[in-house]
Design an enzyme around this catalytic site. Sequence first.
Site, PDB file in Angstrom:
ATOM      1  N   ASP A  30     -53.585  26.718  35.100  1.00 62.29           N
ATOM      2  CA  ASP A  30     -53.045  25.579  34.352  1.00 62.29           C
ATOM      3  C   ASP A  30     -52.444  24.591  35.350  1.00 62.29           C
ATOM      4  O   ASP A  30     -51.526  24.940  36.101  1.00 62.29           O
ATOM      5  CB  ASP A  30     -51.971  26.068  33.368  1.00 62.29           C
ATOM      6  N   ASP A 124     -57.144  20.091  32.113  1.00 67.65           N
ATOM      7  CA  ASP A 124     -56.182  20.637  33.064  1.00 67.65           C
ATOM      8  C   ASP A 124     -55.994  22.147  33.001  1.00 67.65           C
ATOM      9  O   ASP A 124     -55.044  22.671  33.584  1.00 67.65           O
ATOM     10  CB  ASP A 124     -54.824  19.953  32.887  1.00 67.65           C
ATOM     11  N   GLU A 125     -56.872  22.872  32.332  1.00 68.10           N
ATOM     12  CA  GLU A 125     -56.723  24.329  32.312  1.00 68.10           C
ATOM     13  C   GLU A 125     -58.078  25.001  32.087  1.00 68.10           C
ATOM     14  O   GLU A 125     -58.983  24.428  31.483  1.00 68.10           O
ATOM     15  CB  GLU A 125     -55.719  24.780  31.250  1.00 68.10           C
TER      16      GLU A 125
END
Length: 419
Positions: A30, A124-125
């Site tokens: 993350d 973003d993850e």
Amino acid sequence: MGRSQSLPRGGDPRFGSDADDSGCSMLHVDMDAFFASVEVRRRPELRGRPVVVGGAGPRGVVSSASYEARRYGVRSAMPIMRARALCPQAVFLPPDLPAYTAASRAVMQIFREVTPLVEPLSLDEAFLDVAGARRLFGPPAVIARLVRERVAREQELTCSVGVAPSKFVAKLGSTRAKPDGLLVVPTARVLDFLHPLPVAALWGVGERSAETLHRLGLTTVGELARAPIGMLRQALGEAAARHLRELAWGRDARRIALEQVEKSIGAEVTFDVDVVDPQEIRRALLGLAERVGGRLRRAGQVGRTVSLKVRLADFRTVSRSRTLDVPTDVGREMFDTAWALWTALDPTEPIRLVGVRAEGLSAARETPRQLALGAPERGWREAEAAADAAAARFGRSVIGPASLLRVRDPRPDENQSRP
């Protein structure tokens, strides 16, 4: 480099970067305050200052906040006006989605160079299954450190990583490791890690479900795990009770999903002030339809169903949809359908938000385009493709905004201007 570990419950040494990682082939990576971090990367003078990325209007919301801003209580999804009140000294920046998308691609490429089993969840993850990468790179915790080091060195960004035997626990681990940390949850210690957590930590427990469980006296994951299944069924229903019971005992058999098939593509806009002028609504719908059309073409997809979303001033939301005879990726065609849905809806109250969405997606190359009898060989499709090419070469600013186009109302009258 940041911390090697971030430990729950006062720094329990059973959970950290040096814990036993045998059987822990699942990583959840993350990125830390991703949008804000990308902005700081290209504006080094902002390093150490509170930075907030979000909509600029009075109804804008926070998309990302640096950890310096979070110390003042600023959080994602918070109204921008509230964020300004909490941290007036923060630097407020509008979102730059192309920059974030480019950074995301670079980060995801690092993941894929470690293992082909990567499942992005958002920009973003992502989940990584590193079982097959052990011979080349070493144990899972070593791979997690390698990923963090490469992201920091090559992209000048930080990330937090959870290492665990399952997706669910790995994601909890990365959350506990933030910011810029690494946490390993050993297979033998999963229940020790899970059971002290609040029930809201379980996937599928929202605010309402948490209230229901609290009324039953169930405040931790461990209490839910030991609760009679009949009580859970009565309170939550059969499916939810079974799902939460499995997670509470650390059972999550899901593997990496390599194919992420988008089911729909849409865009929406929240007006700074409630709108009553139909012409302003029409301009907004045209702009949204063109954005959706552009995203469809870039994804190589076409949509069969066009949906209209309308949120009224009192926050009531109304949706309408229409299925087309032929799937499309043409913004103008989607606008015509969205405007027809709007005129049929004919709301009389002020409007807070409108959105356009294409659903029932399929690959454009596998969906033959049918030319209607009497239709010109070249039309809106070719015009929008030319606009795509111009924008790719010179930037989107060279393309006239849709709001300036004079669009013919599908319900013309004698006073309606013609294009």
